[in-house]
Design a protein around this motif. Sequence first.
Motif, PDB file in Angstrom:
ATOM      1  N   UNK A  40     -83.274  74.258  45.328  1.00 41.87           N
ATOM      2  CA  UNK A  40     -83.893  72.719  44.846  1.00 41.87           C
ATOM      3  C   UNK A  40     -84.725  72.325  43.906  1.00 41.87           C
ATOM      4  N   UNK A  41     -84.666  71.055  42.976  1.00 43.96           N
ATOM      5  CA  UNK A  41     -84.983  71.052  41.698  1.00 43.96           C
ATOM      6  C   UNK A  41     -86.482  70.849  41.725  1.00 43.96           C
ATOM      7  N   UNK A  42     -87.325  71.596  41.432  1.00 41.60           N
ATOM      8  CA  UNK A  42     -88.752  71.471  41.298  1.00 41.60           C
ATOM      9  C   UNK A  42     -89.566  70.110  40.631  1.00 41.60           C
ATOM     10  N   UNK A  43     -88.069  69.579  40.149  1.00 43.61           N
ATOM     11  CA  UNK A  43     -88.211  68.546  38.595  1.00 43.61           C
ATOM     12  C   UNK A  43     -88.073  67.198  39.580  1.00 43.61           C
ATOM     13  N   UNK A  44     -88.333  65.399  38.976  1.00 45.31           N
ATOM     14  CA  UNK A  44     -87.808  64.516  40.344  1.00 45.31           C
ATOM     15  C   UNK A  44     -86.710  64.034  39.557  1.00 45.31           C
ATOM     16  N   UNK A  45     -85.848  63.412  39.793  1.00 48.45           N
ATOM     17  CA  UNK A  45     -84.660  63.113  39.249  1.00 48.45           C
ATOM     18  C   UNK A  45     -84.956  62.326  37.726  1.00 48.45           C
ATOM     19  N   UNK A  46     -85.612  61.895  37.985  1.00 46.24           N
ATOM     20  CA  UNK A  46     -86.110  60.625  36.180  1.00 46.24           C
ATOM     21  C   UNK A  46     -86.476  62.179  35.629  1.00 46.24           C
ATOM     22  N   UNK A  47     -87.151  62.954  35.039  1.00 44.18           N
ATOM     23  CA  UNK A  47     -87.046  64.173  34.806  1.00 44.18           C
ATOM     24  C   UNK A  47     -86.219  64.691  34.546  1.00 44.18           C
ATOM     25  N   UNK A  48     -85.700  65.270  35.266  1.00 36.91           N
ATOM     26  CA  UNK A  48     -84.213  65.742  34.608  1.00 36.91           C
ATOM     27  C   UNK A  48     -83.296  64.400  34.062  1.00 36.91           C
ATOM     28  N   UNK A  49     -83.080  63.705  34.609  1.00 32.08           N
ATOM     29  CA  UNK A  49     -82.708  62.791  33.407  1.00 32.08           C
ATOM     30  C   UNK A  49     -83.018  62.420  32.341  1.00 32.08           C
ATOM     31  N   UNK A  50     -84.190  62.416  31.765  1.00 33.27           N
ATOM     32  CA  UNK A  50     -84.716  61.761  31.044  1.00 33.27           C
ATOM     33  C   UNK A  50     -84.611  63.171  29.419  1.00 33.27           C
ATOM     34  N   UNK A  51     -84.987  64.517  30.279  1.00 28.95           N
ATOM     35  CA  UNK A  51     -84.507  65.693  29.618  1.00 28.95           C
ATOM     36  C   UNK A  51     -83.063  65.832  29.135  1.00 28.95           C
ATOM     37  N   UNK A  52     -81.769  65.859  30.455  1.00 28.91           N
ATOM     38  CA  UNK A  52     -80.646  65.746  30.270  1.00 28.91           C
ATOM     39  C   UNK A  52     -80.399  65.225  28.562  1.00 28.91           C
ATOM     40  N   UNK A  53     -80.705  63.881  29.069  1.00 28.46           N
ATOM     41  CA  UNK A  53     -80.387  62.984  27.737  1.00 28.46           C
ATOM     42  C   UNK A  53     -80.867  63.555  26.849  1.00 28.46           C
ATOM     43  N   UNK A  54     -82.242  63.680  26.225  1.00 26.51           N
ATOM     44  CA  UNK A  54     -82.419  64.580  25.486  1.00 26.51           C
ATOM     45  C   UNK A  54     -82.185  65.250  24.580  1.00 26.51           C
ATOM     46  N   UNK A  55     -81.928  66.326  25.804  1.00 26.65           N
ATOM     47  CA  UNK A  55     -80.204  67.555  25.453  1.00 26.65           C
ATOM     48  C   UNK A  55     -79.578  67.325  25.257  1.00 26.65           C
ATOM     49  N   UNK A  56     -78.736  66.169  25.241  1.00 20.78           N
ATOM     50  CA  UNK A  56     -77.211  66.004  25.377  1.00 20.78           C
ATOM     51  C   UNK A  56     -77.894  65.655  23.298  1.00 20.78           C
ATOM     52  N   UNK A  57     -78.315  64.789  23.547  1.00 17.24           N
ATOM     53  CA  UNK A  57     -78.253  64.245  21.759  1.00 17.24           C
ATOM     54  C   UNK A  57     -79.034  65.458  20.838  1.00 17.24           C
ATOM     55  N   UNK A  58     -79.755  66.145  21.750  1.00 15.72           N
ATOM     56  CA  UNK A  58     -79.940  67.216  20.062  1.00 15.72           C
ATOM     57  C   UNK A  58     -79.454  68.264  20.067  1.00 15.72           C
ATOM     58  N   UNK A  59     -77.757  68.564  21.251  1.00 13.62           N
ATOM     59  CA  UNK A  59     -76.961  69.437  21.165  1.00 13.62           C
ATOM     60  C   UNK A  59     -75.599  69.177  20.268  1.00 13.62           C
ATOM     61  N   UNK A  60     -76.076  67.768  20.505  1.00 18.39           N
ATOM     62  CA  UNK A  60     -74.570  67.096  19.309  1.00 18.39           C
ATOM     63  C   UNK A  60     -74.949  67.470  18.093  1.00 18.39           C
ATOM     64  N   UNK A  61     -73.761  67.019  16.530  1.00 22.61           N
ATOM     65  CA  UNK A  61     -73.936  67.251  16.016  1.00 22.61           C
ATOM     66  C   UNK A  61     -75.207  66.438  15.077  1.00 22.61           C
ATOM     67  N   UNK A  62     -75.705  67.328  14.080  1.00 21.19           N
ATOM     68  CA  UNK A  62     -77.268  66.702  13.916  1.00 21.19           C
ATOM     69  C   UNK A  62     -76.506  65.429  12.715  1.00 21.19           C
ATOM     70  N   UNK A  63     -76.423  64.249  12.770  1.00 23.44           N
ATOM     71  CA  UNK A  63     -76.163  63.091  11.648  1.00 23.44           C
ATOM     72  C   UNK A  63     -76.957  62.247  11.178  1.00 23.44           C
ATOM     73  N   UNK A  64     -77.135  61.378  10.528  1.00 23.28           N
ATOM     74  CA  UNK A  64     -79.055  60.473  10.094  1.00 23.28           C
ATOM     75  C   UNK A  64     -79.206  59.604  11.400  1.00 23.28           C
ATOM     76  N   UNK A  65     -78.246  59.402  12.125  1.00 20.78           N
ATOM     77  CA  UNK A  65     -78.557  58.349  13.567  1.00 20.78           C
ATOM     78  C   UNK A  65     -79.556  59.093  14.030  1.00 20.78           C
ATOM     79  N   UNK A  66     -79.260  60.325  14.309  1.00 22.55           N
ATOM     80  CA  UNK A  66     -79.907  61.013  15.519  1.00 22.55           C
ATOM     81  C   UNK A  66     -81.759  61.339  15.213  1.00 22.55           C
ATOM     82  N   UNK A  67     -81.092  61.857  13.021  1.00 18.53           N
ATOM     83  CA  UNK A  67     -82.647  61.604  12.718  1.00 18.53           C
ATOM     84  C   UNK A  67     -83.981  60.820  12.402  1.00 18.53           C
ATOM     85  N   UNK A  68     -82.801  59.156  13.373  1.00 21.34           N
ATOM     86  CA  UNK A  68     -83.532  57.927  13.126  1.00 21.34           C
ATOM     87  C   UNK A  68     -84.060  57.764  14.429  1.00 21.34           C
ATOM     88  N   UNK A  69     -83.660  59.016  15.481  1.00 21.77           N
ATOM     89  CA  UNK A  69     -83.620  58.864  17.055  1.00 21.77           C
ATOM     90  C   UNK A  69     -84.723  59.407  16.884  1.00 21.77           C
TER      91      UNK A  69
END
Length: 260
Positions: free
Chosen positions: A10-39
């Motif tokens: 079972x996860x030791x993190x809350x669903x909110x924590x998991x959503x936040x980390x997954x969203x940030x991870x998704x953006x950071x693992x994608x190809x880096x462009x100017x939009x990402x740098x702005x974010x």
Amino acid sequence: MIWRRHRRSSPSLSRSDIRTSWQVTSLLLDYPDERLIELLPTLRDALADAPSAVADPLRAVLEHLESRPLQQVQSAYIDTFDVTRRCALHLTYYTCGDTRKRGVELIRFKQAYRSAGVEMDDRELPDHLCVLLEFGAAHDLDTAWKLLCDNRVGIELLQRALNAKSSPWLPAVESLRATLPVLDGTDEEALARLIAEGPPSEQVGLDLPGYAIDPRLNPNPWGAPPPMLPPGAPNSLRSPIPIYPVDKAPSSPSTVGAPR
């Protein structure tokens, strides 16, 4: 909604924590462009209250991106993820290679997305890690959790390949691993086998029809009908929208991320 556990973990993190980390991870693992740098400042703010197990590795990636010229980061990204398949972000490649079985698995991903009320825009394969993470963050956490656990061996192989390269993107994958169960004996055996043998090598060319038209071939993983979209609502993954604070994310299907 019932939290669906993988095996006995079972996860030791809350669903909110998991959503936040997954969203940030998704953006950071994608190809880096100017939009990402702005974010990047927005991403740092999003991690302010996240547990250190997931937030600290992601901050390390943020610091790397903030401290180097964009062109240098883009070149390193291409060298890491696009030149060799050893660091592939397409999860089914690790277990299926370029075989007919992979075509079936890709259709299964699309069916899972469709059951949650979202469609792929076909600019990226549905098993791309960034696509799956943003799907879980913004649309259906439980279904994404199951797909990630089903493809856990691929995530482990990606982590080991990035570690061997001393990649600055390694911490993002380590943050993801902190949200998932530990490997069990079956996973460890599969991982050892893939390390020894590599992915299957049958070359067939994947001619995918997208998702099945017959709704009987697109079952909802949890037995509930897919949510209805309001008229005019966006329903395609990989279209750019602002990042929502997790607690204020729209309950209806929306879009997250940006195409490469």
